[in-house]
Scaffold this active site. Structure first.
Site, short mmCIF file in Angstrom:
data_model
loop_
_atom_site.label_atom_id
_atom_site.label_comp_id
_atom_site.label_asym_id
_atom_site.label_seq_id
_atom_site.Cartn_x
_atom_site.Cartn_y
_atom_site.Cartn_z
N GLY A 48 0.84 -1.19 0.00
CA GLY A 48 0.00 0.00 0.00
C GLY A 48 0.87 1.23 0.00
N CYS A 75 5.27 -6.21 1.34
CA CYS A 75 5.67 -4.80 1.32
C CYS A 75 5.07 -4.05 2.53
CB CYS A 75 5.29 -4.16 -0.01
SG CYS A 75 6.15 -2.59 -0.23
N TYR A 76 4.11 -3.17 2.31
CA TYR A 76 3.53 -2.46 3.45
C TYR A 76 2.99 -3.47 4.48
CZ TYR A 76 0.44 0.49 6.26
OH TYR A 76 -0.17 1.13 7.31
N HIS A 187 7.84 -7.78 -3.81
CA HIS A 187 6.54 -8.13 -4.38
C HIS A 187 6.59 -9.48 -5.10
CE1 HIS A 187 4.43 -4.35 -3.57
NE2 HIS A 187 5.64 -3.82 -3.66
N GLU A 189 4.20 -11.08 -6.23
CA GLU A 189 3.10 -11.21 -7.21
C GLU A 189 3.47 -10.70 -8.61
OE1 GLU A 189 3.39 -9.10 -4.80
OE2 GLU A 189 2.41 -7.19 -5.15
N ASP A 245 -18.40 -10.96 -21.29
CA ASP A 245 -19.00 -11.12 -19.96
C ASP A 245 -20.44 -11.62 -20.04
OD1 ASP A 245 -16.61 -9.96 -19.41
OD2 ASP A 245 -17.43 -8.02 -18.81
N LYS A 393 -11.64 -11.24 -14.95
CA LYS A 393 -11.91 -11.37 -16.39
C LYS A 393 -11.22 -12.59 -17.00
CE LYS A 393 -13.20 -8.90 -20.28
NZ LYS A 393 -14.35 -7.98 -20.37
#
Ligand code: XMP
Length: 537
Positions: A48, A75-76, A187, A189, A245, A393
């Site tokens: 964050g 991280c944060y 990170h 990710e 969608d 998605k």
């Protein structure tokens, strides 16, 4: 996943799901009781933009640390663990941004034995020995990681081991194995962190004991079961737009309740080439769905006559769409009534998980209905069915493939609700739509042929309201230019203009001028978003 306002919050949740473990995003102010009620196998604290030293720094309910659920702070999130559990976080003035080499540290050299285990004079307990489980798949020495932090953890809290460091971050990874609380300053990710996904999977499978059950088969089973129990034997309506969608939502609902579903496809005359036919082919012929195909181009062109203001265009199109949809619904209700049956009670929407998070639902556990697809008004007398509201998605696309939808629908680039009208500057007439549609089809065909269709967020043609002089054959022309717009993007909030290859641009240009009547010039839009928008209107 507890969100502390991270740029990468959704990415973390998606990475966890890629490991076939279900994850949802909750806001940072979530109460421990709410978390515990959901029975998560693990908790990830996102990064964050805040500093733990700021007065307004978002904190984690401290009771969550005591809940006995494994925690991974990123991280944060890692800094928060350090600061809330008694370590020290400093603003060193030496932030780290970008790729950095990370060195693994093997306890017990770096053990800070906790007081409750006897303090620093005592022998390290056996479970403090050996390398970190998180890094089990990493090379001995370490590997490159992606950093983005200003503050740094200076001292791990009591009971924590420091398991990795970087040149600027002495405590780049820390863990309390007894409490199963882990933190990484980098990170995992993002793709720039080598072995980042491995680290997340170690946390999920080895530390949390998660099982990889978030599979297509299970998702489809759970979603169809949920639809069945929601709608019972009632009739269900779905507005198909031609996009991915609504198509996946319709296919899922059809799998769940079969011929209780009626799909409505309103051809506004502002669709891409072949879209109507594709919807017919797929839903009526392949899935044998009861499909009402309303060919309403004339009505749309009528309300668009003389309209040049972008917002007025949108309103005219949205209003007409709603009126047509209401007419179909009331005709169906009247028809059903004549037979002594009930009309449609439910309306399917292809709402996706990011829509739910972004529309401020906050706590995903209390998911509500979101009237954001198809622009249908709130006062319509339907209950909503949103079978994709838990999916990202890419997951919806994968599910669409699994359900047998054709590739062209599943991988179709996003398309605005008001269709080609917002790609025509000035008045929308059948002739001008024909020009932009034909040019668009050429752009798409050539982009696909170059293998770039999935890579680009959107690629299309725009028709401005100017004309210029040209010469074709021996004749002077005075005709429209077509502008090629191609962008890369993650989420349409920001976008970069795509650096298309000159040969590809040349092919598109040559074909548009040669094949589309009324065009004598092709230009390329090289504006990013911001300051431009993706569409021209
Ligand atoms: P802009 O042009 O604002 O577009 O950068 C961002 C994304 O939204 C799509 N878009 C729309 N979608 N109704 C829609 O359903 C609209 O009125 C609309 N306007 C833009 C656009 O295609 C892009 O993906």
């Amino acid at each position: 996943m507890v969100d502390f306002g991270a740029q990468y919050a959704q990415l973390i949740a998606r990475r966890i799901r890629q490991a076939r473990v279900y994850s949802e995003i909750v806001p940072h102010h979530v109460a421990a009781a709410t978390v515990v009620e959901r029975h998560p196998v693990g908790i990830v604290l996102s990064g964050g933009p805040s500093s733990v030293h700021a007065g307004w720094a978002p904190l984690l309910d401290p009771a969550i640390y005591e809940a006995g659920i494994p925690i991974l702070g990123i991280c944060y999130g890692a800094q928060l663990i350090a600061s809330q559990l008694g370590g020290r976080v400093e603003r060193t003035g030496r932030g780290e941004y970008g790729r950095t080499p990370l060195s693994r540290l093997t306890p017990p050299d770096h053990v800070t034995p906790p007081d409750h285990l006897g303090g620093s004079d005592h022998v390290t307990p056996p479970d403090h020995l050996g390398p970190s489980l998180l890094f089990a798949d990493w090379p001995e020495g370490g590997s490159d990681v992606w950093m983005s932090h200003a503050d740094s953890i200076a001292e791990a809290p009591p009971g924590f081991l420091v398991t990795a460091s970087t040149p600027e971050a002495p405590v780049a990874a820390l863990e309390d194995r007894q409490r199963r609380v882990y933190g990484v300053q980098f990170h995992p990710e993002v793709v720039h962190t080598n072995h980042g996904q491995d680290l997340l999977e170690r946390f999920l499978f080895d530390i949390c004991g998660a099982r990889p059950t978030w599979t297509h088969t299970n998702i489809i089973e759970a979603a169809t079961e949920a639809v069945r129990s929601q709608v019972g034997s009632a009739r269900v309506l779905c507005a198909l737009s031609g996009g991915v969608d609504s198509a996946v939502a319709a296919a899922l609902v059809h799998k769940a309740v079969g011929d209780q579903l009626t799909c409505v496809f309103v051809d506004t005359g502002l669709m891409r080439e072949g879209e109507g036919l594709q919807v017919e082919e797929t839903f009526r012929r392949q899935f044998q769905v009861d499909l009402v195909h309303v060919k309403a181009a004339d009505r749309f062109f009528e309300v668009l006559e003389g309209v040049t203001d972008p917002e007025e265009k949108r309103k005219a199109i949205g209003g007409t769409f709603i009126r047509i949809f209401e007419e179909v619904a009331s005709e169906m209700a009247a028809g059903a009534e004549a037979l002594g049956a009930a009309g449609p009670r439910y309306l399917v929407q292809g709402t996706l998980y990011p829509d739910v998070i972004e529309s401020g639902a906050g706590d995903a556990a209390t998911i509500k209905s979101h009237h954001n697809v198809g622009g249908l008004p709130d006062d319509m007398d339907f209950e909503l069915v949103e079978p994709l509201a838990w999916l990202f998605k890419d997951e919806a696309r994968e599910l669409g493939e699994e359900l047998g939808l054709p590739e062209e629908i599943v991988w179709r680039q996003p398309f605005p609700g008001p269709g080609l009208a917002v790609r025509i500057v000035g008045e929308v007439t059948p002739e001008r739509v024909a020009i932009v549609r034909a040019a668009d089809a050429i752009v798409i065909e050539e982009v696909k042929r170059a293998g770039l269709y999935r890579e680009l967020w959107q690629s299309f043609a725009v028709l401005p309201a100017v004309r210029s002089v040209g010469v074709m054959g021996d004749e002077r022309t005075y005709a429209y230019p077509v502008v090629i717009r191609a962008v890369t993007s993650e989420d349409a909030m920001t976008a970069d203009w795509a650096r298309l290859d000159y040969d590809l641009l040349e092919r598109i240009s040559r074909r548009i001028i040669g094949e589309v009547d009324g065009v004598n010039r092709v230009a390329l839009d090289i504006t990013s978003k911001p300051p431009g928008t993706i569409e021209w209107e």
